[in-house]
Design a protein around this motif. Sequence first.
Motif, PDB file in Angstrom:
ATOM      1  N   LEU A 292       0.990  -0.620   0.502  1.00 47.69           N
ATOM      2  CA  LEU A 292      -0.064   0.376   0.200  1.00 47.69           C
ATOM      3  C   LEU A 292       1.093   1.419   0.044  1.00 47.69           C
ATOM      4  CD1 LEU A 292      -2.659  -1.233   2.375  1.00 47.69           C
ATOM      5  CD2 LEU A 292      -2.850  -0.578   0.209  1.00 47.69           C
ATOM      6  N   ALA A 293       1.824   1.213   0.403  1.00 45.91           N
ATOM      7  CA  ALA A 293       2.862   2.272   0.771  1.00 45.91           C
ATOM      8  C   ALA A 293       3.533   2.568  -0.515  1.00 45.91           C
ATOM      9  CB  ALA A 293       4.121   2.002   2.111  1.00 45.91           C
ATOM     10  N   ARG A 294       3.729   1.318  -1.273  1.00 42.69           N
ATOM     11  CA  ARG A 294       4.633   2.336  -2.646  1.00 42.69           C
ATOM     12  C   ARG A 294       3.521   2.381  -3.511  1.00 42.69           C
ATOM     13  NH1 ARG A 294       6.599  -3.381  -1.274  1.00 42.69           N
ATOM     14  NH2 ARG A 294       4.868  -4.468  -2.355  1.00 42.69           N
ATOM     15  N   ASN A 295       1.888   1.946  -3.779  1.00 40.99           N
ATOM     16  CA  ASN A 295       1.179   2.555  -4.462  1.00 40.99           C
ATOM     17  C   ASN A 295       0.815   3.547  -4.122  1.00 40.99           C
ATOM     18  OD1 ASN A 295       0.625  -0.142  -6.001  1.00 40.99           O
ATOM     19  ND2 ASN A 295      -1.295  -0.400  -4.837  1.00 40.99           N
ATOM     20  N   GLU A 296       0.701   4.119  -3.097  1.00 41.32           N
ATOM     21  CA  GLU A 296       1.105   5.837  -2.507  1.00 41.32           C
ATOM     22  C   GLU A 296       1.672   6.347  -2.909  1.00 41.32           C
ATOM     23  OE1 GLU A 296      -0.953   9.042  -1.241  1.00 41.32           O
ATOM     24  OE2 GLU A 296      -2.576   7.140  -1.332  1.00 41.32           O
ATOM     25  N   ALA A 297       2.682   6.003  -3.105  1.00 41.20           N
ATOM     26  CA  ALA A 297       3.845   6.293  -3.825  1.00 41.20           C
ATOM     27  C   ALA A 297       4.388   6.932  -4.876  1.00 41.20           C
ATOM     28  CB  ALA A 297       4.936   5.961  -3.408  1.00 41.20           C
ATOM     29  N   ILE A 298       3.693   5.987  -5.567  1.00 37.97           N
ATOM     30  CA  ILE A 298       3.755   5.616  -6.831  1.00 37.97           C
ATOM     31  C   ILE A 298       2.873   7.216  -7.585  1.00 37.97           C
ATOM     32  CG2 ILE A 298       2.554   4.602  -9.506  1.00 37.97           C
ATOM     33  CD1 ILE A 298       4.159   2.513  -7.716  1.00 37.97           C
ATOM     34  N   ARG A 299       1.124   6.627  -6.844  1.00 36.23           N
ATOM     35  CA  ARG A 299       0.609   7.598  -7.471  1.00 36.23           C
ATOM     36  C   ARG A 299       0.658   9.597  -6.688  1.00 36.23           C
ATOM     37  NH1 ARG A 299      -3.115   5.118  -3.556  1.00 36.23           N
ATOM     38  NH2 ARG A 299      -4.197   2.998  -4.650  1.00 36.23           N
ATOM     39  N   GLU A 300       0.952   9.162  -5.409  1.00 33.12           N
ATOM     40  CA  GLU A 300       2.019  11.046  -4.796  1.00 33.12           C
ATOM     41  C   GLU A 300       2.702  11.739  -6.615  1.00 33.12           C
ATOM     42  OE1 GLU A 300       3.574  11.067  -1.677  1.00 33.12           O
ATOM     43  OE2 GLU A 300       2.046  10.475  -0.687  1.00 33.12           O
ATOM     44  N   ARG A 301       3.534  10.188  -6.857  1.00 34.73           N
ATOM     45  CA  ARG A 301       4.998  10.998  -7.733  1.00 34.73           C
ATOM     46  C   ARG A 301       4.034  11.113  -9.168  1.00 34.73           C
ATOM     47  NH1 ARG A 301       7.753   6.679  -6.262  1.00 34.73           N
ATOM     48  NH2 ARG A 301       7.408   5.590  -7.921  1.00 34.73           N
ATOM     49  N   LYS A 302       2.811  10.318  -9.698  1.00 35.37           N
ATOM     50  CA  LYS A 302       2.639  11.132 -10.805  1.00 35.37           C
ATOM     51  C   LYS A 302       1.073  12.985 -10.542  1.00 35.37           C
ATOM     52  CE  LYS A 302       1.676   5.915 -12.537  1.00 35.37           C
ATOM     53  NZ  LYS A 302       0.968   5.329 -12.852  1.00 35.37           N
ATOM     54  N   ALA A 303       0.594  12.639  -9.301  1.00 32.37           N
ATOM     55  CA  ALA A 303       0.091  13.505  -9.567  1.00 32.37           C
ATOM     56  C   ALA A 303       1.241  14.844  -9.457  1.00 32.37           C
ATOM     57  CB  ALA A 303      -0.782  13.138  -7.314  1.00 32.37           C
ATOM     58  N   ASN A 304       2.140  15.080  -8.744  1.00 33.70           N
ATOM     59  CA  ASN A 304       3.089  16.048  -8.726  1.00 33.70           C
ATOM     60  C   ASN A 304       4.048  16.313  -9.773  1.00 33.70           C
ATOM     61  OD1 ASN A 304       2.091  16.361  -6.234  1.00 33.70           O
ATOM     62  ND2 ASN A 304       3.924  14.888  -4.886  1.00 33.70           N
ATOM     63  N   ARG A 305       4.024  15.318 -10.728  1.00 32.95           N
ATOM     64  CA  ARG A 305       4.552  15.878 -12.223  1.00 32.95           C
ATOM     65  C   ARG A 305       3.832  16.973 -12.788  1.00 32.95           C
ATOM     66  NH1 ARG A 305       3.751   9.802 -15.461  1.00 32.95           N
ATOM     67  NH2 ARG A 305       5.024   8.889 -13.698  1.00 32.95           N
ATOM     68  N   ARG A 306       5.277  18.033 -13.581  1.00 30.24           N
ATOM     69  CA  ARG A 306       4.712  19.205 -13.947  1.00 30.24           C
ATOM     70  C   ARG A 306       5.998  19.199 -15.070  1.00 30.24           C
ATOM     71  NH1 ARG A 306       0.461  19.538 -11.322  1.00 30.24           N
ATOM     72  NH2 ARG A 306      -0.082  20.046  -9.470  1.00 30.24           N
ATOM     73  N   ASP A 307       6.728  18.559 -14.549  1.00 32.93           N
ATOM     74  CA  ASP A 307       7.787  18.391 -15.693  1.00 32.93           C
ATOM     75  C   ASP A 307       7.489  17.180 -17.239  1.00 32.93           C
ATOM     76  OD1 ASP A 307       9.537  20.007 -14.305  1.00 32.93           O
ATOM     77  OD2 ASP A 307      10.726  18.033 -13.441  1.00 32.93           O
ATOM     78  N   VAL A 308       7.497  18.741 -18.494  1.00 32.54           N
ATOM     79  CA  VAL A 308       6.783  18.460 -19.921  1.00 32.54           C
ATOM     80  C   VAL A 308       8.364  18.187 -20.400  1.00 32.54           C
ATOM     81  CG1 VAL A 308       4.778  18.245 -21.768  1.00 32.54           C
ATOM     82  CG2 VAL A 308       4.330  18.860 -19.541  1.00 32.54           C
ATOM     83  N   HIS A 309       7.951  17.125 -21.593  1.00 28.66           N
ATOM     84  CA  HIS A 309       9.823  16.996 -22.555  1.00 28.66           C
ATOM     85  C   HIS A 309       8.655  18.626 -23.733  1.00 28.66           C
ATOM     86  CE1 HIS A 309      12.034  16.297 -26.318  1.00 28.66           C
ATOM     87  NE2 HIS A 309      12.921  15.298 -24.269  1.00 28.66           N
ATOM     88  N   PRO A 310       9.826  18.958 -24.021  1.00 30.70           N
ATOM     89  CA  PRO A 310       9.407  20.207 -24.969  1.00 30.70           C
ATOM     90  C   PRO A 310       8.871  19.372 -26.143  1.00 30.70           C
ATOM     91  CG  PRO A 310      11.954  20.296 -23.877  1.00 30.70           C
ATOM     92  CD  PRO A 310      11.249  18.876 -24.023  1.00 30.70           C
ATOM     93  N   ARG A 311       9.134  17.991 -26.611  1.00 35.25           N
ATOM     94  CA  ARG A 311       9.253  17.979 -27.516  1.00 35.25           C
ATOM     95  C   ARG A 311       7.146  17.762 -27.781  1.00 35.25           C
ATOM     96  NH1 ARG A 311      13.066  13.800 -30.121  1.00 35.25           N
ATOM     97  NH2 ARG A 311      14.722  15.008 -29.548  1.00 35.25           N
ATOM     98  N   ARG A 312       6.361  17.332 -26.374  1.00 38.12           N
ATOM     99  CA  ARG A 312       5.210  17.439 -26.406  1.00 38.12           C
ATOM    100  C   ARG A 312       4.147  18.159 -26.713  1.00 38.12           C
ATOM    101  NH1 ARG A 312       4.688  13.733 -21.488  1.00 38.12           N
ATOM    102  NH2 ARG A 312       3.108  12.957 -22.414  1.00 38.12           N
TER     103      ARG A 312
END
Length: 54
Positions: A34-54
Amino acid sequence: MEFVEGIDPNEPGVRRDPGSSVGGEVSSELRAHLARNEAIRERKANRRDVHPRR
């Protein structure tokens, strides 16, 4: 984990449910899962960087 007589838990096709518990106790494996799943969710929710080609 509930052991069933005559079944080898390491045999192919035998699997465990990570949410299973015995006697109402939450296993350390389930807490880690459950801790691993929560960490993955948090990382995905906090993503702000987008590659310039996107």
